[in-house]
Write a protein that holds these residues in place. Structure first.
Motif, short mmCIF file in Angstrom:
data_model
loop_
_atom_site.label_atom_id
_atom_site.label_comp_id
_atom_site.label_asym_id
_atom_site.label_seq_id
_atom_site.Cartn_x
_atom_site.Cartn_y
_atom_site.Cartn_z
N UNK A 48 -7.91 0.44 3.64
CA UNK A 48 -8.04 -0.66 4.61
C UNK A 48 -9.51 -1.08 4.72
N UNK A 49 -10.38 -0.08 4.81
CA UNK A 49 -11.80 -0.36 4.92
C UNK A 49 -12.32 -1.06 3.66
N UNK A 77 -4.84 14.06 4.54
CA UNK A 77 -5.35 13.55 3.27
C UNK A 77 -4.76 12.18 2.97
N UNK A 78 -3.46 12.04 3.20
CA UNK A 78 -2.81 10.75 2.96
C UNK A 78 -3.40 9.68 3.87
N UNK A 79 -3.68 10.04 5.14
CA UNK A 79 -4.28 9.09 6.07
C UNK A 79 -5.69 8.71 5.65
N UNK A 80 -6.43 9.64 5.07
CA UNK A 80 -7.78 9.33 4.61
C UNK A 80 -7.73 8.20 3.58
N UNK A 81 -6.85 8.31 2.62
CA UNK A 81 -6.73 7.29 1.58
C UNK A 81 -6.27 5.97 2.18
N UNK A 82 -5.28 6.02 3.04
CA UNK A 82 -4.77 4.81 3.70
C UNK A 82 -5.89 4.12 4.49
N UNK A 141 -6.78 2.23 -8.47
CA UNK A 141 -7.08 3.64 -8.74
C UNK A 141 -6.93 4.48 -7.48
N UNK A 142 -7.47 3.99 -6.37
CA UNK A 142 -7.43 4.76 -5.13
C UNK A 142 -6.01 4.87 -4.59
#
Length: 180
Positions: free
Chosen positions: A33-34, A24-29, A122-123
């Motif tokens: 970036x995107x 989940x943390x990687x999804x946000x990271x 926010x993200x």
């Protein structure tokens, strides 16, 4: 013996949950970036189109270049601040923030920059335990993770129209930026 059982249970539980939280943390990271790359590319597109071409549209029923730009801003605000952040939605019919009206190219770009900045903030603070929370998205149940993806698709869709408008007007769009 009781302490060993408790310790073993905690270790076993954490070995399963840690990878889930890391994903989940990687999804946000990865998403940030995107989104940041998408922001940079959209601003390059907006800056390169001459202001006197901001009223161009490919057909009478199509949005103009400027309306596409501001529509992207409205959608970013709605997806992030309202759907993901819980703020009351702006009313497209009455809100003036994302209406082209008499805004200059510079004012529109400033609005888009501010919207991206607020969304990124926010993200960055988004509670990843909410990624699987569902909400109504035009009559469909969608997770907040899906809302992130829908937002990225929406930006790309309208930016693509803007790129076509540049080509129709004899301009070469900025070189495509990977991972956005």
């Amino acid at each position: 013996m009781k302490h060993i059982l408790i310790l073993t249970t905690i270790m076993l539980f954490s070995s399963f949950t840690s990878p889930l939280f890391a994903q989940q943390d990687n999804f946000i990271k990865d998403y940030l970036e995107r989104l940041e790359n998408s922001h940079k590319y959209l601003i390059l597109v907006a800056e390169q189109m001459p202001e006197d071409k901001y009223d161009f549209s490919a057909s009478p029923e199509s949005m103009t270049f400027a309306k596409n730009l501001m529509h992207i801003g409205f959608a970013i605000d709605w997806h992030s601040q309202s759907l993901l952040g819980g703020r009351e939605s702006r009313d497209w019919n009455t809100d003036t923030t994302y209406k082209v009206a008499n805004k200059s190219k510079e004012e529109m770009i400033a609005t888009i920059n501010k919207t991206f900045d607020e969304t990124i903030k926010l993200i960055e603070q988004f509670d990843t335990t909410q990624l699987d929370d569902e909400l109504d998205y035009f009559g469909l149940n969608r997770t907040k993770r899906q809302i992130f993806l829908l937002l990225a698709d929406h930006i790309t869709h309208h930016r693509g129209q803007m790129l076509v408008y540049m080509r129709i007007n004899g301009l070469v769009p900025p070189r495509y930026v990977l991972f956005q």
